[in-house]
Design an enzyme around this catalytic site. Structure first.
Site, short mmCIF file in Angstrom:
data_model
loop_
_atom_site.label_atom_id
_atom_site.label_comp_id
_atom_site.label_asym_id
_atom_site.label_seq_id
_atom_site.Cartn_x
_atom_site.Cartn_y
_atom_site.Cartn_z
N ASP A 91 -5.01 -2.64 -4.56
CA ASP A 91 -4.92 -2.21 -3.18
C ASP A 91 -4.90 -0.68 -3.22
OD1 ASP A 91 -4.68 -2.01 -0.48
OD2 ASP A 91 -2.93 -3.30 -0.30
C1 BGC Z 1 -4.32 -2.34 2.77
C2 BGC Z 1 -5.46 -3.23 2.36
C3 BGC Z 1 -6.75 -2.59 2.74
C4 BGC Z 1 -6.85 -1.21 2.10
C5 BGC Z 1 -8.13 -0.48 2.44
C6 BGC Z 1 -4.50 -0.91 2.25
O1 BGC Z 1 -3.55 -0.06 2.81
O2 BGC Z 1 -3.11 -2.87 2.30
O3 BGC Z 1 -5.32 -4.49 2.96
O4 BGC Z 1 -7.83 -3.39 2.38
O5 BGC Z 1 -5.76 -0.44 2.57
O6 BGC Z 1 -8.13 -0.07 3.75
#
Ligand code: BGC
Length: 809
Positions: A315
């Protein structure tokens, strides 16, 4: 320069052309320099390992770390403000970026991340974009005023799961994947599939259910639908990202049994059934180690046991040790920072990271590249069929709405009702989905007011004016679609005077009150004024019901929410309650379709609505300890999550898992069970007949009560489900289910095995988790060990888990 200036244009190696001598030198160089000869080869399906072999360390590092992310100052400011309001501030800071990479124009502005291109080997940069309810990209691009790039806001996952219809979810995925492809994106960062452990988790709207079977089946359908377009998905967040408070650091302490049966099970189903191209590891730790740094999670379980063939990415900014992440099998670090590259490079040079490990990670990234539409130069229109997809969104929204109450057939709205008094800010300002990375920049949102007007009703003009003025003053700056990551706080409900309500009751035929909730990434919800209704909302319900009932006029409450709220204190007042969830951009039309009976509600809850928040088994362990800045959270309830807990511990609930009403009625006949114990199969058939007056769909839920030998078992567990097609009055459909020992098995940590105990199994066909229409039994003569696995993910210290009263065992 090695790395391309754009995702498509390759920069070239300088080639000397200075006469015969230079040519000879060049020839010699080609023959003797393995690097150069490799450069003649571009990546293809058969030379992947060879390419990796010829890559420099620097090239490898630029393959496993993403290009970074540019957050404009306005977003950084929002981020800082949002983080300031939560304890995430303790842990979050934006590391330095590769500023040269960020100068390279984005193929798809607003996409969440991209990988580096490598011109020498013909490797393009891939584009990854959020998120579960639709594609999240900038709808408006700088220097491009002639075109917009809106995406369809589909209903949120909580609603889709309530459809109990994998066909519906597949259809949404297919439409969403078409937008992914037509906007030139390679991987959609979704579906989200964490378990809804506690109602206050701010991102529950992005997740499907408290139940791992529903979660896994819905995610598998979504992945298959999206990937049918030749683009990838990233099931997320693997695993136990069940809260937003301190999500970047909190240590989840959980037993292996609860992990295997509840928190990993949905991922396992999705991986085995749909082979997502990628998996996104989560931010949190499990039993002391960041998930992105756990080899047992990302390699032993995911790859060795489940057979996952794709790539694992972090993530965004997840974990903290890039080298440990590589070793764990977390192939791609997103969005990627120079510090991570340095750390990996240094570890290889110092012999702390085995080159073979890094090569393996690189290969996984290159396999993704080989799949990707960008690699295959797939054309993309930038013109997805938004009208067609809006129709899918509207239909899907109707399939997942849940009719919670319908006293004296208040709904569908009767033909003699023409004028509606519409209350509630969300009736005029529908909440289509949640905030954060799960937001979608949709071309429009249909309010309930518009939906009802389009369905031919007249809504009270005076109320409309008051609400619209109020919304204008209270809605802080309209969301800037170019930048907003974190949503504005929801508009507090508007108080309405009793005089105004009395007037509205006199002048209209019925009242509809919409209660709205919005939450999202970065913060969990609060009990007061969020899970619980605010005083204004309670007063509205009471006053509207009193005034309208005095005139024998019905009141309907519509819940425009993303997750569970408290209902027990007020649900006896209105005549009907429709749970519309956050239904996407076509929400107002879809709600009107259900209220008018154009569509018969067929949604069923995929999450329990408890009587009181404190009844939740996780209530005393959420969001962890110490409460003001939780460092750890103990999943003391073990496998007793949701209905598994409420049923086993005999706790009454407001609305049980699986619950939902219809405008028609169904009869179940001819339940037949055929046992083939020698083949390890039990087949069940049942015939469902529509015995009412309107066409409708029924959800058939098959629960099993298993015998308990060494382990305690939940009172019952959902093992299969199916939804009928639309049955006309009098029409029947026979449904067929097959159970195998693997469906019956529980995880025995002492034996590291999935075991179906010998004994009597009781099968229930349920209207919901507490109401059965038919049941039967079968015997398993001997225990069956259905699978032996590794002992992994052990807690550092024993957990005092909940166990049900002895009578269940
Ligand atoms: C989130 C993810 C997301 C990623 C990209 C993160 O803060 O937890 O779910 O895909 O950002 O935007």
């Amino acid at each position: 320069m090695l790395y391309s200036n754009s995702y498509l244009q390759w920069t070239h190696q300088p080639v000397a052309r200075k006469g015969r001598l230079s040519c000879i030198c060049l020839l010699l160089l080609i023959c003797c320099n393995p690097l150069y000869s490799a450069a003649q080869q571009k990546l293809n399906a058969s030379n992947l390992k060879e390419i990796v072999h010829h890559m420099t360390l620097d090239e490898k590092v630029h393959t496993v770390v993403g290009m970074g992310i540019y957050l404009p100052p306005s977003v950084m400011e929002q981020l800082r403000r949002a983080l300031h309001d939560t304890s995430m501030l303790h842990n979050f800071h934006l590391p330095p970026m590769d500023t040269n990479a960020l100068k390279i124009p984005e193929k798809v502005p607003g996409a969440a991340g991209r990988t580096y291109a490598n011109a020498r080997f013909g490797i393009p940069s891939l584009t990854l974009s959020d998120g579960p309810a639709g594609v999240r990209i900038n709808p408006i691009r700088n220097n491009d005023s002639s075109h917009t790039y809106y995406a369809t806001a589909f209903p949120v996952a909580t609603l889709l799961a309530s459809s109990w219809d994998t066909g519906c979810v597949y259809a949404v995925g297919k439409a969403m994947g078409d937008e992914v492809k037509n906007y030139g994106i390679d991987v959609l960062l979704g579906p989200g599939m964490n378990i809804q452990r506690n109602p206050l988790c701010g991102r529950n709207f992005e997740y499907y259910s408290e139940d791992p079977l529903i979660t896994g089946m819905m995610a598998a359908a979504m992945v298959s639908g999206i990937q049918s377009n030749g683009v990838g998905t990233s099931i997320k967040h693997f695993a136990c990202n069940n809260q937003e408070t301190n999500r970047n650091s909190v240590n989840v302490i959980v037993s292996e049994r609860a992990l295997r049966e509840i928190y990993l099970r949905g991922f396992e189903i999705a991986v085995k059934q749909a082979q997502p191209w990628t998996v996104m590891s989560s931010y949190n730790k499990i039993n002391g180690t960041y998930t992105s740094e756990r080899h047992d999670l990302l390699t032993t379980v995911l790859r060795d046991e489940w057979g996952f063939k794709g790539l694992v990415m972090t993530d965004w900014f997840g974990g903290h040790d890039a080298v440990a992440q590589m070793q764990a099998g977390n192939d791609l670090l997103m969005p990627g920072t120079p510090l991570q590259m340095q750390a990996i490079e240094q570890a290889v040079r110092e012999g702390k990271l085995d080159t073979n490990v890094l090569n393996h990670n690189v290969e996984n990234v290159l396999r993704l590249v080989l799949h990707s539409p960008t690699f295959h130069h797939e054309p993309y229109s930038d013109h997805p069929d938004l009208q067609a997809h809006a129709r899918v969104a509207r239909w899907a929204a109707t399939q997942g709405m849940v009719l919670l109450k319908n006293q004296e057939n208040t709904l569908p709205i009767s033909h003699n009702i023409h004028r509606i008094a519409l209350f509630g800010t969300s009736a005029y300002h529908l909440i289509p989905g949640g905030t954060g990375s799960g937001t979608v920049h949709a071309p429009y949102t249909i309010s309930l007011d518009k939906g009802l007007k389009d369905a031919g009703f007249q809504t009270d003009a005076s109320l409309q004016t008051k609400y619209q003025q109020y919304i204008q003053t209270h809605n802080p700056a309209p969301r800037n679609p170019m930048s907003a990551l974190f949503g504005a706080p929801p508009i507090p409900e508007m108080p309405v005077s009793t005089d105004e309500i009395t007037r509205a009751a006199a002048e209209n035929d019925m009242a509809i009150l919409s209660i709205g909730r919005e939450s999202g990434e970065g913060a969990d919800r609060h009990l007061k004024d969020d899970y619980e209704l605010s005083d204004t909302e309670q007063a509205l319900i009471s006053d509207i019901c009193r005034a309208f009932h005095a005139m024998h006029k019905p009141v309907v409450v519509v819940l425009n929410i993303g997750g569970v709220i408290e209902t027990a204190s007020w649900s006896d007042k209105p005549d009907a309650i429709l749970l519309a969830w956050q239904p996407g951009e076509e929400g107002g039309h879809a709600i009107a379709d259900v209220l008018t009976g154009k569509e018969n509600p067929s949604g069923r809850l995929a999450v329990t609505f408890p009587l009181h928040y404190t009844d939740e088994p996780s209530a005393s362990n959420f969001p962890g300890t110490p409460p003001d800045n939780p460092q750890q959270v103990v999943y003391q309830e073990g496998i007793y999550v949701g209905y598994r807990y409420f049923n086993s511990f005999h706790i009454p609930v407001a609305y049980p898992f699986g619950y939902g009403l219809s405008y028609t009625t169904f009869r179940y006949d001819h339940l037949q069970l055929t046992s083939h114990p020698e083949q390890g199969r039990w087949e069940l058939t049942v015939t469902v007949t529509n015995t009412g007056k309107r066409p409708g769909r029924e959800v058939v839920q098959l629960y099993v009560h298993a015998p308990a030998a060494h382990l305690d078992k939940p009172e019952m567990e959902l093992k299969k489900f199916a939804k009928t097609r639309l049955l006309a009055p009098g029409q029947s459909q026979t449904l067929h289910f097959v159970l195998t020992p693997a469906d019956l098995a529980s995880f025995d940590p002492a034996r590291s095995a999935w075991v179906a105990d010998a004994g009597t199994y009781r099968v229930y066909l349920g209207k919901n988790a507490t109401e059965y229409v038919a049941s039967t039994t079968f015997e398993l003569p001997k225990e069956v060990v259905t699978e032996r696995v590794h002992q992994v993910l052990q807690p550092q210290q024993p957990i005092q888990e909940l166990h049900p009263p002895a009578s269940n065992e």
